[in-house]
Design a protein around this motif. Structure first.
Motif, PDB file in Angstrom:
ATOM      1  N   VAL A  65      75.728 -12.875  92.392  1.00 17.51           N
ATOM      2  CA  VAL A  65      76.321 -12.801  91.399  1.00 17.51           C
ATOM      3  C   VAL A  65      77.639 -13.253  91.202  1.00 17.51           C
ATOM      4  O   VAL A  65      77.937 -13.914  90.386  1.00 17.51           O
ATOM      5  CB  VAL A  65      76.341 -11.219  90.871  1.00 17.51           C
ATOM      6  CG1 VAL A  65      76.874 -11.096  89.608  1.00 17.51           C
ATOM      7  CG2 VAL A  65      74.795 -10.588  90.829  1.00 17.51           C
ATOM      8  N   GLY A  66      78.475 -13.097  92.497  1.00 22.25           N
ATOM      9  CA  GLY A  66      79.531 -13.455  92.711  1.00 22.25           C
ATOM     10  C   GLY A  66      79.794 -15.020  92.725  1.00 22.25           C
ATOM     11  O   GLY A  66      80.753 -15.392  92.170  1.00 22.25           O
ATOM     12  N   THR A  67      78.845 -15.286  93.445  1.00 18.39           N
ATOM     13  CA  THR A  67      78.878 -16.772  93.693  1.00 18.39           C
ATOM     14  C   THR A  67      78.790 -17.663  92.399  1.00 18.39           C
ATOM     15  O   THR A  67      79.414 -18.777  92.117  1.00 18.39           O
ATOM     16  CB  THR A  67      77.948 -17.255  94.593  1.00 18.39           C
ATOM     17  OG1 THR A  67      78.190 -16.673  96.001  1.00 18.39           O
ATOM     18  CG2 THR A  67      77.948 -18.823  94.885  1.00 18.39           C
ATOM     19  N   PHE A  68      77.881 -17.381  91.674  1.00 15.08           N
ATOM     20  CA  PHE A  68      77.510 -18.125  90.620  1.00 15.08           C
ATOM     21  C   PHE A  68      78.413 -17.753  89.376  1.00 15.08           C
ATOM     22  O   PHE A  68      78.565 -18.613  88.471  1.00 15.08           O
ATOM     23  CB  PHE A  68      75.858 -17.910  89.962  1.00 15.08           C
ATOM     24  CG  PHE A  68      74.965 -18.550  90.837  1.00 15.08           C
ATOM     25  CD1 PHE A  68      74.485 -19.943  90.266  1.00 15.08           C
ATOM     26  CD2 PHE A  68      74.519 -18.346  92.031  1.00 15.08           C
ATOM     27  CE1 PHE A  68      73.454 -20.619  90.909  1.00 15.08           C
ATOM     28  CE2 PHE A  68      73.686 -19.061  92.830  1.00 15.08           C
ATOM     29  CZ  PHE A  68      73.208 -20.367  92.340  1.00 15.08           C
ATOM     30  N   ALA A  69      78.795 -16.511  89.324  1.00 13.35           N
ATOM     31  CA  ALA A  69      79.871 -16.037  88.376  1.00 13.35           C
ATOM     32  C   ALA A  69      81.234 -17.000  88.470  1.00 13.35           C
ATOM     33  O   ALA A  69      81.723 -17.441  87.582  1.00 13.35           O
ATOM     34  CB  ALA A  69      80.160 -14.569  88.210  1.00 13.35           C
TER      35      ALA A  69
END
Length: 348
Positions: free
Chosen positions: A105-109
Protein backbone atom coordinates in the motif's frame (compact mmCIF):
# COMPACT_ATOMS: atom_id res chain seq x y z
CA UNK A 1 9.17 -13.47 17.60
CA UNK A 2 12.44 -14.50 19.17
CA UNK A 3 14.62 -16.72 17.04
CA UNK A 4 13.05 -20.15 16.46
CA UNK A 5 15.19 -23.31 16.56
CA UNK A 6 17.00 -22.51 13.31
CA UNK A 7 19.56 -25.23 13.74
CA UNK A 8 16.90 -27.79 12.83
CA UNK A 9 16.02 -26.23 9.47
CA UNK A 10 17.85 -25.05 6.37
CA UNK A 11 15.63 -22.35 4.82
CA UNK A 12 17.66 -22.17 1.58
CA UNK A 13 15.45 -24.72 -0.26
CA UNK A 14 12.33 -22.72 0.61
CA UNK A 15 13.97 -19.49 -0.52
CA UNK A 16 14.99 -21.21 -3.76
CA UNK A 17 11.44 -22.47 -4.30
CA UNK A 18 10.09 -18.96 -3.73
CA UNK A 19 12.64 -17.52 -6.13
CA UNK A 20 11.58 -20.08 -8.71
CA UNK A 21 7.93 -19.14 -8.22
CA UNK A 22 8.62 -15.46 -8.79
CA UNK A 23 10.89 -16.12 -11.76
CA UNK A 24 8.29 -18.37 -13.36
CA UNK A 25 5.62 -15.72 -12.85
CA UNK A 26 7.50 -13.20 -14.98
CA UNK A 27 6.34 -15.03 -18.12
CA UNK A 28 2.85 -13.66 -17.50
CA UNK A 29 3.83 -10.01 -17.03
CA UNK A 30 2.21 -7.61 -19.49
CA UNK A 31 3.64 -4.16 -18.87
CA UNK A 32 5.55 -1.87 -16.56
CA UNK A 33 2.76 -1.51 -14.01
CA UNK A 34 2.20 -5.26 -13.80
CA UNK A 35 5.95 -5.73 -13.45
CA UNK A 36 6.05 -3.27 -10.53
CA UNK A 37 3.17 -5.14 -8.89
CA UNK A 38 4.98 -8.48 -9.19
CA UNK A 39 8.18 -6.93 -7.83
CA UNK A 40 6.27 -5.43 -4.90
CA UNK A 41 4.79 -8.83 -4.08
CA UNK A 42 8.24 -10.40 -4.23
CA UNK A 43 9.51 -7.71 -1.84
CA UNK A 44 6.56 -8.35 0.48
CA UNK A 45 7.53 -12.02 0.71
CA UNK A 46 11.11 -11.17 1.69
CA UNK A 47 12.45 -10.09 5.06
CA UNK A 48 10.39 -12.29 7.36
CA UNK A 49 11.72 -15.01 9.62
CA UNK A 50 10.09 -17.80 7.56
CA UNK A 51 8.30 -18.89 10.73
CA UNK A 52 5.69 -21.05 9.03
CA UNK A 53 8.01 -22.88 6.60
CA UNK A 54 10.50 -23.47 9.41
CA UNK A 55 7.83 -24.81 11.74
CA UNK A 56 6.51 -27.08 9.01
CA UNK A 57 9.92 -28.31 7.88
CA UNK A 58 11.37 -28.89 11.34
CA UNK A 59 8.40 -31.04 12.39
CA UNK A 60 8.29 -32.80 9.02
CA UNK A 61 11.91 -33.88 9.43
CA UNK A 62 11.30 -34.88 13.06
CA UNK A 63 8.45 -37.10 11.86
CA UNK A 64 10.83 -38.88 9.51
CA UNK A 65 9.92 -37.01 6.33
CA UNK A 66 12.45 -37.35 3.52
CA UNK A 67 10.83 -35.74 0.46
CA UNK A 68 12.98 -32.65 0.68
CA UNK A 69 12.08 -31.23 -2.73
CA UNK A 70 8.37 -31.59 -2.03
CA UNK A 71 8.79 -30.12 1.44
CA UNK A 72 10.55 -27.06 0.00
CA UNK A 73 7.55 -26.43 -2.26
CA UNK A 74 5.10 -26.79 0.62
CA UNK A 75 7.20 -24.42 2.70
CA UNK A 76 7.16 -21.89 -0.13
CA UNK A 77 3.37 -22.22 -0.37
CA UNK A 78 3.03 -21.50 3.34
CA UNK A 79 5.12 -18.35 2.96
CA UNK A 80 3.05 -17.22 -0.02
CA UNK A 81 -0.14 -17.81 1.93
CA UNK A 82 1.23 -15.74 4.80
CA UNK A 83 2.27 -12.98 2.41
CA UNK A 84 -1.20 -12.92 0.85
CA UNK A 85 -2.94 -12.62 4.20
CA UNK A 86 -0.69 -9.92 5.63
CA UNK A 87 -0.85 -7.85 2.43
CA UNK A 88 -4.65 -7.97 2.63
CA UNK A 89 -4.53 -7.36 6.39
CA UNK A 90 -2.59 -4.15 5.79
CA UNK A 91 -5.44 -2.92 3.61
CA UNK A 92 -8.01 -3.81 6.25
CA UNK A 93 -6.00 -2.11 8.99
CA UNK A 94 -5.06 0.92 6.91
CA UNK A 95 -1.35 0.28 7.45
CA UNK A 96 1.32 1.59 5.07
CA UNK A 97 4.36 0.10 6.81
CA UNK A 98 5.40 -3.46 7.60
CA UNK A 99 8.68 -4.68 9.07
CA UNK A 100 9.80 -1.08 9.36
CA UNK A 101 9.49 -0.22 5.66
CA UNK A 102 6.70 0.74 3.23
CA UNK A 103 4.38 -2.15 2.44
CA UNK A 104 2.58 -2.66 -0.89
CA UNK A 105 0.00 0.00 0.00
CA UNK A 106 2.69 2.46 1.05
CA UNK A 107 4.86 1.81 -1.97
CA UNK A 108 2.15 2.36 -4.57
CA UNK A 109 0.54 5.24 -2.69
CA UNK A 110 3.90 7.02 -2.57
CA UNK A 111 4.31 6.43 -6.30
CA UNK A 112 0.91 8.02 -6.96
CA UNK A 113 1.67 11.00 -4.74
CA UNK A 114 4.96 11.44 -6.57
CA UNK A 115 3.00 11.73 -9.79
CA UNK A 116 0.92 14.56 -8.33
CA UNK A 117 -2.20 12.78 -7.10
CA UNK A 118 -3.90 13.80 -3.85
CA UNK A 119 -3.65 11.67 -0.71
CA UNK A 120 -7.09 10.06 -1.03
CA UNK A 121 -6.63 8.94 -4.62
CA UNK A 122 -3.07 7.82 -3.92
CA UNK A 123 -4.24 5.70 -0.99
CA UNK A 124 -6.94 4.12 -3.14
CA UNK A 125 -4.31 3.22 -5.74
CA UNK A 126 -2.05 1.74 -3.09
CA UNK A 127 -4.83 -0.31 -1.53
CA UNK A 128 -5.95 -1.54 -4.95
CA UNK A 129 -2.42 -2.71 -5.71
CA UNK A 130 -2.24 -4.52 -2.36
CA UNK A 131 -5.53 -6.34 -2.92
CA UNK A 132 -4.35 -7.50 -6.33
CA UNK A 133 -0.91 -8.51 -5.05
CA UNK A 134 -2.50 -10.50 -2.24
CA UNK A 135 -4.78 -12.25 -4.72
CA UNK A 136 -1.78 -13.27 -6.82
CA UNK A 137 0.03 -14.64 -3.75
CA UNK A 138 -3.06 -16.54 -2.61
CA UNK A 139 -3.57 -18.16 -6.00
CA UNK A 140 0.15 -18.90 -6.12
CA UNK A 141 0.10 -20.67 -2.76
CA UNK A 142 -2.66 -23.01 -3.87
CA UNK A 143 -0.93 -23.66 -7.20
CA UNK A 144 2.39 -24.50 -5.55
CA UNK A 145 0.70 -27.03 -3.24
CA UNK A 146 -1.15 -28.56 -6.19
CA UNK A 147 2.10 -29.00 -8.15
CA UNK A 148 4.40 -29.83 -5.22
CA UNK A 149 5.11 -33.39 -6.41
CA UNK A 150 3.41 -35.37 -3.63
CA UNK A 151 1.00 -38.18 -4.43
CA UNK A 152 -2.47 -37.15 -5.66
CA UNK A 153 -4.10 -38.35 -2.44
CA UNK A 154 -1.64 -36.39 -0.31
CA UNK A 155 -2.04 -33.26 -2.43
CA UNK A 156 -5.84 -33.51 -2.11
CA UNK A 157 -5.59 -33.79 1.67
CA UNK A 158 -3.18 -30.86 1.88
CA UNK A 159 -5.39 -28.69 -0.32
CA UNK A 160 -8.35 -29.50 1.92
CA UNK A 161 -6.34 -28.32 4.94
CA UNK A 162 -5.37 -25.13 3.11
CA UNK A 163 -9.02 -24.56 2.23
CA UNK A 164 -10.05 -24.97 5.87
CA UNK A 165 -7.33 -22.57 6.99
CA UNK A 166 -8.44 -19.95 4.47
CA UNK A 167 -12.07 -20.17 5.53
CA UNK A 168 -11.27 -19.85 9.22
CA UNK A 169 -8.75 -17.07 8.63
CA UNK A 170 -11.34 -15.11 6.66
CA UNK A 171 -13.90 -15.63 9.41
CA UNK A 172 -11.41 -14.53 12.05
CA UNK A 173 -10.34 -11.45 10.12
CA UNK A 174 -13.92 -10.27 9.64
CA UNK A 175 -14.72 -10.97 13.29
CA UNK A 176 -11.68 -8.92 14.29
CA UNK A 177 -13.04 -5.94 12.35
CA UNK A 178 -16.52 -6.40 13.83
CA UNK A 179 -15.25 -6.66 17.39
CA UNK A 180 -13.31 -3.44 16.95
CA UNK A 181 -16.42 -1.84 15.45
CA UNK A 182 -18.78 -2.88 18.22
CA UNK A 183 -16.28 -2.84 21.09
CA UNK A 184 -18.16 -5.17 23.41
CA UNK A 185 -16.32 -8.52 23.23
CA UNK A 186 -15.29 -10.59 26.21
CA UNK A 187 -11.98 -12.40 26.53
CA UNK A 188 -13.23 -15.82 25.28
CA UNK A 189 -14.69 -14.21 22.15
CA UNK A 190 -11.41 -12.45 21.42
CA UNK A 191 -9.44 -15.67 21.94
CA UNK A 192 -11.73 -17.52 19.51
CA UNK A 193 -11.18 -14.79 16.94
CA UNK A 194 -7.41 -14.92 17.38
CA UNK A 195 -7.44 -18.70 16.99
CA UNK A 196 -9.27 -18.38 13.68
CA UNK A 197 -7.39 -15.37 12.36
CA UNK A 198 -3.84 -16.39 13.22
CA UNK A 199 -3.40 -19.75 14.93
CA UNK A 200 -5.07 -21.84 12.22
CA UNK A 201 -2.92 -20.79 9.27
CA UNK A 202 0.28 -19.93 11.15
CA UNK A 203 0.53 -22.97 13.43
CA UNK A 204 -2.15 -25.60 12.84
CA UNK A 205 -1.73 -25.68 9.06
CA UNK A 206 2.09 -26.07 9.03
CA UNK A 207 1.97 -28.93 11.55
CA UNK A 208 -0.96 -30.62 9.84
CA UNK A 209 0.79 -30.43 6.48
CA UNK A 210 3.92 -31.87 8.06
CA UNK A 211 1.95 -34.76 9.54
CA UNK A 212 0.12 -35.50 6.29
CA UNK A 213 3.22 -35.33 4.10
CA UNK A 214 5.19 -37.50 6.55
CA UNK A 215 2.37 -40.04 6.82
CA UNK A 216 1.83 -39.65 10.57
CA UNK A 217 -1.02 -41.48 12.28
CA UNK A 218 -4.29 -39.65 12.95
CA UNK A 219 -3.71 -39.61 16.71
CA UNK A 220 -0.29 -38.08 16.20
CA UNK A 221 -1.72 -35.42 13.90
CA UNK A 222 -4.46 -34.65 16.43
CA UNK A 223 -1.91 -34.05 19.20
CA UNK A 224 0.13 -31.80 16.94
CA UNK A 225 -3.00 -29.88 16.00
CA UNK A 226 -3.92 -29.25 19.63
CA UNK A 227 -0.38 -28.09 20.37
CA UNK A 228 -0.47 -25.79 17.36
CA UNK A 229 -3.86 -24.35 18.27
CA UNK A 230 -2.74 -23.42 21.76
CA UNK A 231 0.66 -22.13 20.71
CA UNK A 232 -0.87 -20.11 17.90
CA UNK A 233 -3.14 -18.35 20.36
CA UNK A 234 -0.13 -17.62 22.57
CA UNK A 235 1.67 -16.23 19.54
CA UNK A 236 -1.15 -13.77 18.88
CA UNK A 237 -1.44 -12.86 22.55
CA UNK A 238 2.28 -12.10 22.61
CA UNK A 239 1.80 -10.01 19.46
CA UNK A 240 -0.97 -8.06 21.21
CA UNK A 241 1.28 -7.47 24.22
CA UNK A 242 4.16 -6.39 21.99
CA UNK A 243 1.83 -4.09 20.08
CA UNK A 244 0.91 -2.26 23.27
CA UNK A 245 4.04 -2.57 25.40
CA UNK A 246 6.79 -3.40 22.88
CA UNK A 247 9.68 -1.27 21.71
CA UNK A 248 8.90 0.17 18.27
CA UNK A 249 12.54 -0.23 17.24
CA UNK A 250 12.27 -3.96 17.90
CA UNK A 251 8.72 -4.57 16.61
CA UNK A 252 8.95 -2.41 13.48
CA UNK A 253 5.40 -1.15 14.04
CA UNK A 254 3.88 1.84 15.79
CA UNK A 255 2.92 1.18 19.39
CA UNK A 256 -0.12 3.43 19.01
CA UNK A 257 -1.62 1.86 15.85
CA UNK A 258 -3.72 -0.74 17.69
CA UNK A 259 -5.01 2.01 19.97
CA UNK A 260 -5.94 4.30 17.09
CA UNK A 261 -7.75 1.49 15.31
CA UNK A 262 -9.61 0.40 18.44
CA UNK A 263 -8.28 -3.14 18.18
CA UNK A 264 -10.18 -5.50 20.45
CA UNK A 265 -7.41 -7.53 22.08
CA UNK A 266 -7.50 -9.64 25.26
CA UNK A 267 -5.95 -6.64 27.03
CA UNK A 268 -8.87 -4.42 26.05
CA UNK A 269 -11.49 -7.12 26.66
CA UNK A 270 -10.20 -7.65 30.20
CA UNK A 271 -9.90 -3.93 30.88
CA UNK A 272 -13.57 -3.52 29.92
CA UNK A 273 -14.49 -5.49 33.06
CA UNK A 274 -12.55 -3.16 35.39
CA UNK A 275 -13.15 0.35 36.79
CA UNK A 276 -10.29 1.60 34.60
CA UNK A 277 -12.42 1.14 31.48
CA UNK A 278 -14.06 4.55 31.81
CA UNK A 279 -10.61 6.14 31.48
CA UNK A 280 -9.35 3.83 28.71
CA UNK A 281 -12.39 3.86 26.44
CA UNK A 282 -12.07 7.46 25.14
CA UNK A 283 -8.67 6.68 23.64
CA UNK A 284 -9.89 3.77 21.49
CA UNK A 285 -10.48 4.29 17.78
CA UNK A 286 -10.16 8.05 18.18
CA UNK A 287 -7.76 8.12 15.26
CA UNK A 288 -5.77 10.80 17.05
CA UNK A 289 -4.02 8.90 19.85
CA UNK A 290 -0.41 9.96 20.24
CA UNK A 291 2.57 8.65 22.19
CA UNK A 292 1.42 10.37 25.38
CA UNK A 293 -2.03 8.82 25.06
CA UNK A 294 -0.49 5.39 24.51
CA UNK A 295 1.69 5.81 27.59
CA UNK A 296 -1.40 6.69 29.65
CA UNK A 297 -3.30 3.64 28.38
CA UNK A 298 -0.32 1.38 29.06
CA UNK A 299 -0.22 2.60 32.65
CA UNK A 300 -3.95 2.03 33.09
CA UNK A 301 -3.71 -1.48 31.61
CA UNK A 302 -1.01 -2.33 34.11
CA UNK A 303 -2.82 -0.77 37.07
CA UNK A 304 -6.12 -2.55 36.34
CA UNK A 305 -4.39 -5.92 36.05
CA UNK A 306 -5.00 -6.44 32.32
CA UNK A 307 -1.34 -6.91 31.46
CA UNK A 308 -0.76 -9.38 34.28
CA UNK A 309 -3.90 -11.31 33.35
CA UNK A 310 -2.98 -11.62 29.68
CA UNK A 311 0.63 -12.55 30.42
CA UNK A 312 -0.66 -15.20 32.83
CA UNK A 313 -3.05 -16.51 30.18
CA UNK A 314 -0.20 -16.84 27.70
CA UNK A 315 1.83 -18.77 30.25
CA UNK A 316 -1.09 -21.07 31.05
CA UNK A 317 -1.82 -21.86 27.41
CA UNK A 318 1.86 -22.51 26.74
CA UNK A 319 1.85 -25.08 29.52
CA UNK A 320 -1.22 -26.77 28.03
CA UNK A 321 0.44 -26.84 24.63
CA UNK A 322 3.51 -28.56 26.02
CA UNK A 323 1.36 -31.12 27.82
CA UNK A 324 -0.51 -31.93 24.61
CA UNK A 325 2.66 -33.28 22.95
CA UNK A 326 4.73 -34.38 25.94
CA UNK A 327 4.26 -38.02 24.91
CA UNK A 328 5.50 -37.52 21.35
CA UNK A 329 9.07 -38.30 20.23
CA UNK A 330 9.46 -34.76 18.84
CA UNK A 331 8.44 -33.13 22.16
CA UNK A 332 11.90 -31.56 22.75
CA UNK A 333 11.74 -29.78 19.38
CA UNK A 334 8.19 -28.59 20.04
CA UNK A 335 9.27 -27.35 23.45
CA UNK A 336 11.90 -25.20 21.72
CA UNK A 337 9.21 -23.73 19.50
CA UNK A 338 7.05 -23.02 22.54
CA UNK A 339 9.94 -21.22 24.22
CA UNK A 340 10.59 -19.13 21.10
CA UNK A 341 6.93 -18.08 20.82
CA UNK A 342 6.61 -17.10 24.47
CA UNK A 343 9.54 -14.69 24.08
CA UNK A 344 7.67 -12.56 21.53
CA UNK A 345 5.96 -12.61 18.15
CA UNK A 346 6.70 -9.53 16.03
CA UNK A 347 8.32 -9.37 12.60
CA UNK A 348 7.53 -12.96 11.70
Amino acid sequence: MSAPPRETVDTAPVDAALAGFFTDGTRHLVGAEHTRLWAALRDASAGGKRLRPMLFHSVYLALGGRQTDVAAQVGAALELLHTALVVHDDVIDGDTVRRGRPNVVGTFAADARGRGHDAERATHYGQSAAILAGDLALAGAVRVIALCGASPATVARMLDLVDRALHLSAAGELTDVRLSLEGDADVPSVITMEHQKTAVYSFELPLQLAAVLAGAHAEHEAALTRFARLLGIVYQIRDDLDGMFGDEAATGKSSVSDLREGKCTPLIAYARTTPAWAQIRPYLASGTADDDDAARVRLLLEECGARAFVEGLAEELTGEAREAVAHLPEAPLLDEWASAVTRGARAA
